[in-house]
Design an enzyme around this catalytic site. Structure first.
Site, PDB file in Angstrom:
ATOM      1  N   LYS A 166       0.915  -1.202  -0.148  1.00 24.37           N
ATOM      2  CA  LYS A 166      -0.002   0.020  -0.013  1.00 24.37           C
ATOM      3  C   LYS A 166       1.036   1.287  -0.082  1.00 24.37           C
ATOM      4  O   LYS A 166       2.001   1.246   0.368  1.00 24.37           O
ATOM      5  CB  LYS A 166      -0.874  -0.013   1.177  1.00 24.37           C
ATOM      6  N   HIS A 169       0.750   7.342   2.946  1.00 22.38           N
ATOM      7  CA  HIS A 169       0.076   8.259   2.718  1.00 22.38           C
ATOM      8  C   HIS A 169       0.274   9.201   3.908  1.00 22.38           C
ATOM      9  O   HIS A 169       1.041   8.950   4.674  1.00 22.38           O
ATOM     10  CB  HIS A 169      -1.516   8.087   2.372  1.00 22.38           C
ATOM     11  N   HIS A 172       0.762   8.075   7.427  1.00 18.28           N
ATOM     12  CA  HIS A 172       2.084   7.409   8.067  1.00 18.28           C
ATOM     13  C   HIS A 172       2.890   8.775   8.245  1.00 18.28           C
ATOM     14  O   HIS A 172       4.113   8.395   8.916  1.00 18.28           O
ATOM     15  CB  HIS A 172       2.860   6.629   6.873  1.00 18.28           C
TER      16      HIS A 172
END
Length: 607
Positions: A166, A169, A172
């Site tokens: 993933k 984004h 994080h």
RNA sequence: GCGCCCGUAGCUCAACUGGAUAGAGCACCGGACUUCUAAUCCGGUUGUUGCAGGUUCAAGUCCUGCCGGGCGUGCCA
């Protein structure tokens, strides 16, 4: 799946530093040393204003008949009231006097070298002699270990911990930036810091991903942009799983193959996804200045799960409930038990964290282990630590969850499953792009504009994150994050660059302390005090695990700096003035570089 | 339902774990660049600290009850 700092699964990669050797087994001593008020712990040599706090305490303690460490020395609320304050209420109580009278008496009686005491109603205020303070500050602030310490404790910091396959984004950003900052701050205090990235690389979701890959995966797309393609597969899986019962069966069997530990195709595919993901993460980590001593996903603890369960069994804390295996935590004040094995016999998130904690303790014998993970996991960590306590691990009290608030987009919720995310890379790129525009406008002749833009853009994003209290939710607002004016990272970077420019343009080395008259800085107490309190800010940031404390203090230094060189010409002043001011600007430059460095904000010398 | 977090100037946030007149930035108004980067500085305006009680010499901060928002709450991570 929430927006903030997720953590997930397996397979670890070791890099950089070798597994550290610990001085002598189980480290003793309190996990968290408390630093009450403005006291200076023994392991820290006095620095900056600490020198004077020590003297004031030493004088007050006998006068009040209390222990020096019990004295509550404070910062006066306003400048001009002095540098330290003692509210006298509590000390007057026992002796029948009134606080104002006590303050007045103490003001008259006390005699402290280079410190003047004055009563202001019930408060006793202390002012440090400006010339003496200037000499202290110029001497201390020049040292690279200013604000540092000699602690020999071991601190583990787990942070970032993204899920593989993933994109990283905005959610994080916080864990990555806060964790890296805390690691540096603790390291500056002398602690031996171990940085861990607990990658989310394990769990049933990877069964789903492999199943989706087998159905719809495209080699070319994977190679072109691995994470984008994997995300696409993940999203598609969730779109179609409702209408296609076969998918669920495929994903379950894929996860079983994965968990079997055998070398099969599923495992190879998963391993490849992990490696591709890590390559992408590394690009972001490099930009953010985040480093890890160990990248160990949940999968790294895989072979420790069975021994862990056996050990828990032996400790007698396991129970069976509704087919699952649990650790009951009622006795710990938590009504939700900790599940360590499902009714189907698979392990869970908590199982892996228990194994990880135990493994870390056995390997590092830490004095503290910090988990920089979003506050939506507060319950999880309470359970984790309580379960460890129940199993007889006294060291569980050294583990500490460092939670932080959610990041939300102004437009609505972030959702990985729906594919609506703001990739961290895009955020950083946008910030850098904007910084480049501003540099082009303000400093068009400068060399190395691209490098400076990268530093300024990142500085804006990183500082913005660190200047708020961790616990508060953040509504992501482009305009605010990309602001370069006022209380921002670029403001501090600019201040640093200005100081660098003055030192550079002086055309001579910064004069040594022995050749300047510190007393000539007596007209700039705000500057001296701001610099002098830096060590306290670092200490408090570490104690609270709250980088904001340092960020806010750097803003105070920045404001004092700008006012200072705005009104006090350095170069071309009377020689004694030029010398001492140059010295002061040099110290400013160093402290800003040091403080910003601890936060992870880059410090260009020109911008 | 229960638990945790948050609520402070129009906006974004501080306030040294109980202390003094609750402070900054943004925004708005007015000033300051032939001199070390104006990404700056100086001045001005802005408050029932969500509401109601309680404890205390002292409450934005602690206790209780509400209101509002967020996040959690046994077989995901």
């Amino acid at each position: 799946m929430a927006a903030a700092g997720q953590r997930a699964h397996r397979r670890a990669r070791r890099r950089d530093r070798p597994p550290a050797r610990l001085p002598g087994g189980a480290a003793a001593g309190a996990a968290l040393r408390r630093f009450p008020g403005m006291s200076t712990p023994a392991s820290f040599a006095p620095q900056g204003l600490d020198h004077y706090a020590g003297r004031i305490r030493a004088a007050l303690a006998p006068a009040l008949g209390v222990d020096a460490s019990d004295l509550q020395l404070e910062r006066p609320r306003h400048d001009g009231m002095g540098d330290f304050a003692l509210p006298c209420f509590r000390y007057a109580e026992g002796r029948g006097g009134n606080p104002a009278a006590l303050a007045a008496r103490l003001a008259a009686e006390l005699s402290i070298e280079q410190v003047a005491a004055a009563a202001a109603g019930p408060f006793l205020n202390f002012s440090v002699d400006r010339a003496a303070l200037a000499a202290t500050i110029l001497a201390d602030c020049g040292r690279p270990d200013f604000g540092g310490g000699a602690s020999e404790e071991t601190t583990l910091v787990e942070f970032s911990s993204p899920n593989i396959a993933k994109p990283m984004h905005v959610g994080h950003l916080r864990t990555t930036v806060i964790g890296a900052a805390l690691a540096r701050i603790h390291a500056h205090l002398g602690e031996r810091v171990v940085r861990l990235n607990h990658l989310g690389d394990w769990g049933s979701q990877f069964g789903k991903l492999v199943a989706a890959w087998r159905r719809w995966g495209a080699e070319a797309a994977l190679e072109a942009d691995p994470i984008a393609h994997l995300l696409e597969l993940y999203v598609r899986y969730h779109q179609e799983e409702g209408a296609d019962p076969g998918l669920d069966a495929e994903s379950k069997s894929a996860f079983q193959e994965l968990e079997s530990g055998q070398d099969n195709d599923t495992r190879r595919v998963w391993k490849r996804f992990t490696e591709l993901s890590l390559q992408e993460f590394d690009k972001v980590y490099r930009r953010l200045g985040s480093e890890f001593d160990f990248i160990r996903g949940e999968s790294w603890y895989e072979d420790k799960l069975a021994p862990l369960l056996a050990w828990l069994e032996q400790r007698g804390v396991l129970e069976e409930s509704e087919g699952a295996t649990i650790i009951d935590l009622e006795g710990e004040g938590i009504s939700t038990p900790c599940l360590v094995k499902t009714a189907h016999g698979t392990t869970l998130y908590a199982t892996r964290d228990l194994a990880a904690a135990k493994s870390r303790w056995e390997e590092f014998a830490f004095d503290r282990c910090l988990y920089v993970v979003g506050q939506e996991q507060i319950l999880h960590f309470r359970q984790l630590f309580a379960a460890l306590r129940r199993a007889g691990c006294g060291w569980a009290d050294r583990c500490q969850h460092i939670p932080f608030g959610l990041v939300r987009m102004a437009e609505g919720k972030l959702s990985t499953r729906e594919g609506r995310v703001l990739a961290l890379k895009d955020l950083l790129d946008r910030a850098v792009e904007l910084a480049a525009e501003v540099i082009q406008e303000k400093n068009p002749d400068m060399a190395g504009q691209a490098a400076a833009a990268e530093m300024v853009g990142l500085g804006a994003v990183i500082f913005h994150d660190l200047k708020h209290q961790r616990s508060k939710d953040v509504v992501f607002d482009w305009k605010e994050v990309l602001s370069f004016e006022g209380d921002t990272g670029p403001y501090l970077q600019y201040t640093h660059a200005r100081c660098c420019a003055i030192v550079r343009k002086a055309g001579r080395p910064v004069p040594p302390l022995s050749e300047v008259d510190p007393g000539l800085l007596a007209d700039s107490p705000e500057l001296l005090v701001a610099l002098g309190r830096f060590p306290q800010a670092v200490r408090e940031a570490a104690e609270k695990n709250e980088p904001m404390v340092l960020a806010q203090h750097l803003l105070k230094i920045g404001a004092a700096a700008n006012a200072f060189y705005r009104d006090r010409r350095v170069l071309g002043s009377e020689p004694p003035l030029e010398a001492v001011r140059l010295c002061a600007v040099d110290r400013l430059r160093r402290v800003l570089a040091l403080g910003l460095g601890l936060l992870g904000v880059p410090t260009p010398e020109e911008m």
